[in-house]
Write an enzyme that holds these catalytic residues in place. Structure first.
Site, PDB file in Angstrom:
ATOM      1  N   HIS A  62       0.873  -1.179   0.000  1.00  0.00           N
ATOM      2  CA  HIS A  62       0.000   0.000   0.000  1.00  0.00           C
ATOM      3  C   HIS A  62       0.912   1.232   0.000  1.00  0.00           C
ATOM      4  O   HIS A  62       1.936   1.261   0.691  1.00  0.00           O
ATOM      5  CB  HIS A  62      -0.922   0.007   1.228  1.00  0.00           C
ATOM      6  CG  HIS A  62      -2.101  -0.912   1.082  1.00  0.00           C
ATOM      7  ND1 HIS A  62      -2.756  -1.479   2.149  1.00  0.00           N
ATOM      8  CD2 HIS A  62      -2.737  -1.357  -0.036  1.00  0.00           C
ATOM      9  CE1 HIS A  62      -3.757  -2.222   1.696  1.00  0.00           C
ATOM     10  NE2 HIS A  62      -3.760  -2.181   0.375  1.00  0.00           N
ATOM     11  N   ASP A  64       1.074   4.167   1.216  1.00  0.00           N
ATOM     12  CA  ASP A  64       1.509   4.920   2.406  1.00  0.00           C
ATOM     13  C   ASP A  64       2.640   4.216   3.156  1.00  0.00           C
ATOM     14  O   ASP A  64       3.125   4.725   4.163  1.00  0.00           O
ATOM     15  CB  ASP A  64       0.324   5.237   3.336  1.00  0.00           C
ATOM     16  CG  ASP A  64      -0.468   4.015   3.777  1.00  0.00           C
ATOM     17  OD1 ASP A  64      -0.421   2.994   3.067  1.00  0.00           O
ATOM     18  OD2 ASP A  64      -1.127   4.076   4.824  1.00  0.00           O
ATOM     19  N   HIS A  65       3.069   3.055   2.648  1.00  0.00           N
ATOM     20  CA  HIS A  65       4.181   2.344   3.280  1.00  0.00           C
ATOM     21  C   HIS A  65       5.413   2.216   2.379  1.00  0.00           C
ATOM     22  O   HIS A  65       6.450   1.739   2.827  1.00  0.00           O
ATOM     23  CB  HIS A  65       3.730   0.958   3.751  1.00  0.00           C
ATOM     24  CG  HIS A  65       2.757   1.038   4.892  1.00  0.00           C
ATOM     25  ND1 HIS A  65       3.104   0.743   6.190  1.00  0.00           N
ATOM     26  CD2 HIS A  65       1.468   1.445   4.925  1.00  0.00           C
ATOM     27  CE1 HIS A  65       2.048   0.946   6.979  1.00  0.00           C
ATOM     28  NE2 HIS A  65       1.044   1.369   6.237  1.00  0.00           N
ATOM     29  N   HIS A 268       0.168   4.632  13.225  1.00  0.00           N
ATOM     30  CA  HIS A 268      -0.675   4.452  12.036  1.00  0.00           C
ATOM     31  C   HIS A 268      -2.068   5.022  12.278  1.00  0.00           C
ATOM     32  O   HIS A 268      -3.090   4.411  11.974  1.00  0.00           O
ATOM     33  CB  HIS A 268      -0.754   2.974  11.619  1.00  0.00           C
ATOM     34  CG  HIS A 268      -1.187   2.798  10.187  1.00  0.00           C
ATOM     35  ND1 HIS A 268      -2.494   2.576   9.833  1.00  0.00           N
ATOM     36  CD2 HIS A 268      -0.496   2.852   9.032  1.00  0.00           C
ATOM     37  CE1 HIS A 268      -2.572   2.477   8.506  1.00  0.00           C
ATOM     38  NE2 HIS A 268      -1.375   2.637   8.010  1.00  0.00           N
TER      39      HIS A 268
END
Ligand SMILES: [Zn+2]
Length: 301
Positions: A62, A64-65, A268
């Site tokens: 994903h 955002d990682h 997170h």
């Protein structure tokens, strides 16, 4: 062991918050864990030397990682890096990074070594004489691993007074530190425990993001010194957890309690919330030793 949070928010970068990335300093290693957009800026802001990063661990694909990874690799190239860079992440990471290098005709001069992960069982993915790194299979919308960073058992400490009295030659000190019995100058067998002290307990760091509440990870993270567990939501949005495969702060704390870890760090955070105090208070109802991650904050353990 020092952990620096570069970003601890979910989804998108915003004016004052960054997506996930962190640096773990352990036994002279500088491990980069996840690499969301903006990571290289945060590395500079936190004065982490780029040349010390030799291993990057990506939990899942994903954006955002890992959307910061191609930028960081590209910068390493422009800085004329020569040392190897090892990237550990889900199968596909090699394709997505090398396609971008290919289309921009920007191949690196340094060896770029991918270690693609596919196993659904925990596996040892890095080891040297001081540290081991294991995967922690997580349950998320795409194939995801957390990572367990573990110091190997430290050497025993010499009880100098006792060792001198026992008349042991210095040449055997190393063996004593490793736990062996040795024979002294007079030919007498010296019991290790009589001349050494227990080693400093070794430390471990378990990184678990992103995941739905999953008790299967408990045996893998049992007694960890520090657990970073995602807590995307508060209780009031628990209904979103199953669909999005994320956890609440309370669920993270229940995992911490059941795994008997020393310290829990929550992170997170969903960008839907304005403050984070409630994450801490809801978690603390289940587990006492809770800390909140914060972009740019370092923790020493
Ligand atoms: Zn995710």
């Amino acid at each position: 062991m020092k952990l620096t949070i570069l970003g601890c928010h979910s989804a998108t970068p915003r004016t004052n918050t960054n997506p996930t990335s962190q640096v773990l300093e352990i036994k002279n290693h500088m491990f980069l864990i996840d690499c969301g957009e903006g990571t290289q800026v945060e590395l500079r802001r936190n004065k982490v030397k780029f040349s010390r990063i030799k291993h990057i661990f990506i939990s899942h694909l994903h954006g955002d990682h890992y959307f910061g990874l191609i930028g960081l690799v590209s910068t390493f190239r422009l800085l004329t890096r020569e040392t190897e860079l090892h990237i550990y992440g889900p199968k596909g990471i090699k394709e997505v990074i090398t396609l971008q290098l290919k289309l921009s005709d920007s191949w690196t001069n340094f060896p770029l070594i991918f270690h693609e992960l596919t196993s659904k069982e925990s596996e040892l993915i890095f080891e040297d004489d001081k540290v081991e790194v294991y995967t922690i299979p997580l349950n998320h919308r795409v194939y995801t691993n957390g990572f367990l960073f573990k110091e190997k058992e430290n050497e025993r400490k010499l009880d100098i007074k006792a060792v001198l009295e026992a008349n042991v030659d210095k040449a055997y000190y190393r063996k004593l530190k490793q736990g062996a019995d040795v024979v002294n100058e007079d030919g007498v067998l010296i019991n290790n425990a009589s001349v050494t002290k227990k080693p400093i307990p070794s430390k471990s760091y378990a990184y678990c993001s992103d995941t739905v509440y999953n008790e299967d990870i408990i045996p893998l993270i049992k007694n960890a010194t520090v657990l970073y567990h995602e807590s995307t939501f508060l209780d009031k949005n628990e209904n979103l957890c199953e669909r999005t495969k994320h956890s609440t702060a309370r669920q993270a704390a229940i995992i911490a309690k059941k795994a008997n870890v020393e310290t829990l760090i929550l992170g997170h955070f969903s960008t839907r919330y304005n403050g984070y105090d409630e994450f801490k208070s809801e978690a603390k109802e289940e587990f006492e030793n809770v800390l909140l991650a914060e972009d740019g904050k370092s923790f020493e353990f």
